[in-house]
Enzyme design. Structure first.
Site, PDB file in Angstrom:
ATOM      1  N   HIS A  21       0.827  -1.216   0.000  1.00 47.89           N
ATOM      2  CA  HIS A  21       0.000   0.000   0.000  1.00 47.89           C
ATOM      3  C   HIS A  21       0.860   1.265   0.000  1.00 47.89           C
ATOM      4  CE1 HIS A  21      -3.703   2.287   0.974  1.00 47.89           C
ATOM      5  NE2 HIS A  21      -2.861   3.082   1.632  1.00 47.89           N
ATOM      6  N   GLU A  22       1.819   1.309   0.910  1.00 46.28           N
ATOM      7  CA  GLU A  22       2.659   2.504   1.016  1.00 46.28           C
ATOM      8  C   GLU A  22       3.581   2.658  -0.190  1.00 46.28           C
ATOM      9  OE1 GLU A  22       2.000   4.713   3.087  1.00 46.28           O
ATOM     10  OE2 GLU A  22       0.640   3.519   4.319  1.00 46.28           O
ATOM     11  N   HIS A  25       1.816   4.665  -2.810  1.00 43.42           N
ATOM     12  CA  HIS A  25       1.939   6.110  -2.582  1.00 43.42           C
ATOM     13  C   HIS A  25       3.339   6.603  -2.962  1.00 43.42           C
ATOM     14  CE1 HIS A  25      -1.925   6.374  -0.675  1.00 43.42           C
ATOM     15  NE2 HIS A  25      -1.585   5.656   0.394  1.00 43.42           N
TER      16      HIS A  25
END
Length: 442
Positions: A21-22, A25
């Site tokens: 997920h990170e 980003h």
């Protein structure tokens, strides 16, 4: 299954999915020319760190229950004039939206890749063949016959019981469920309608399919006891491993036996031991989870090979199936969440980290391919949950950006801060409620 095994399996799942997920980003920020100060997996004390040539510090911290990407942002720090073009808040609305949405998108892409791997390697499963229909059930009222295979649920094609069970659970609150069936081994289609207007079930006590009266082909159960729990009702009644149980002169089935137990009333059984017969009275008791039990386990034989299959495809078809499965799970997750809010599903079914840990431990014990499937499921859930329009989540940030695009300027700092506090309170309440439910299930 040990606590340590479940805990370790849980930590791996959370760490991998948070990293995915990170990284979404992080990757999007780099593509948009944003300076990233730190990429962290976990919170708290730093256990390991490394800084790359672009000045980004990669960190693994002590508490592996989350993560974050810290970017250069004029709202939180003084930005030197020469770096202003690399600050997050100086990028266009579209670029900022891309960076924020990239986290959930990465979770969906991970799920697609996981299912692609599963379908390329192959995963054993059991064909969705109905072995029996519970008497006086919704399925019985629909005149569904045993030895038929479920081909579709409300037009959605299915190939395994797991998918069927998830689909059925999302139909709670619907007046009807349409099933497409075929006699096992035949290509002739039958169409049956389940009247589910008054259908309700408790997922903690039974599955959606069993509550409708659909009994799948299972491991063949012989009513010769393989285990009797110490100090259980069966133990107190004098039953022992190796005993064969009858109901009168007829050999009782495991399904019938479970029905007797769930009624919570004393019942008589005939017991054969070493060629001798006797009668005992079994009195069910409530266990710690509030369920009736007597404390026995029957002898089980493997499912016949004619009911077994393997979901395995070529590379292109496996990729297609991976995309379809991820979309299907995303839609099912949204529908289940919607039914939690409408009351069609009770909030007590909301699960938290302990439920995830149990699922991680069980799936990892069954096999790596099942563990990967569990990770894909949680990844989809993580992606969907992060798109919720709560200000502390990615979805909330996207709502703020949408408002900025419409107004031509950001919402006031006061409104944003108030929204963050409200969003954080709602999120903490939901997490607390989920954790409370987890403890009730222990």
């Amino acid at each position: 299954m040990s606590f340590l095994w479940s805990f370790a399996s849980f930590i791996i799942v959370i760490s991998v999915l948070v990293a995915v997920h990170e990284y979404g980003h992080f990757w999007a920020a780099r593509k948009c020319g944003i300076q990233v100060h730190r990429f962290s997996i976990g919170f708290g004390k730093v256990l390991w760190s490394r800084t790359d040539k672009q000045g980004t510090e990669f960190v693994i911290s002590a508490i592996p229950l989350g993560g974050y990407v810290k970017m250069l942002d004029g709202r939180n720090e003084v930005v030197p004039p020469e770096l202003s073009s690399r600050a997050f808040d100086q990028k266009s609305v579209l670029q900022r939206a891309f960076v924020i949405a990239a986290g959930p998108i990465a979770n969906f892409l991970f799920a697609i890749l996981a299912y692609f791997t599963i379908y390329t390697v192959g995963i054993p499963t059991v064909k969705p063949v109905i072995a029996d229909i519970s008497s006086n059930s919704i399925a019985a009222q629909a005149q569904i016959e045993p030895n038929t295979q479920i081909m579709a649920v409300d037009g959605t094609k299915v190939s395994d019981w797991e998918t069927i069970n998830m689909l059925l659970a999302t139909k709670m609150g619907n007046d009807e469920i349409h099933l497409t069936l075929s006699p096992f081994g035949s290509s002739i289609e039958q169409h049956k309608v389940l009247n589910t207007k008054d259908w309700r079930f408790d997922p903690e006590k039974e599955s959606a399919m069993s509550s409708l009266g659909l009994q799948p082909v299972r491991t063949k159960v012989d009513m010769i006891l393989s285990k009797v729990e110490v100090n259980s009702p069966a133990d107190k009644a004098g039953l022992k491993a190796g005993d064969r149980i009858y109901a009168g002169e007829q050999l009782i089935s495991w399904q019938q036996f479970v029905q007797f137990v769930q009624e919570g009333k004393p019942f008589n059984v005939k017991v054969e031991r070493d060629g001798q017969f006797s009668f005992v009275v079994l009195t069910p008791e409530l266990n710690k989870k509030g369920r009736w039990y007597v404390g026995i386990a029957p002898t089980a034989a493997p499912i016949s090979d004619i009911y077994r299959t393997e979901l395995k495809y070529g590379i292109l078809e496996a990729l297609q199936k991976g995309v379809e499965k991820t979309i299907q799970l995303s839609w099912l997750t949204i529908k289940v969440i919607g039914k939690l809010f409408t009351g069609d599903l009770a909030l007590k079914n909301l699960g938290g980290p302990i439920s995830i840990a149990k699922g991680a431990g069980i799936s990892s014990e069954i096999g790596l391919i099942y563990y990967l499937g569990f990770m894909a499921l949680i990844s989809v859930n993580l992606g969907i949950m992060n798109l919720f329009p709560l200000p502390v989540l990615d979805g909330g940030h996207l709502v703020f950006l949408a408002a900025e695009a419409v107004r031509g300027k950001p919402l006031s700092e006061r409104i944003q801060n108030l929204s963050y506090r409200i969003g954080a309170a709602i999120l903490m309440a939901l997490m607390g409620f989920a954790l409370f439910n987890d403890f009730l299930r222990l």
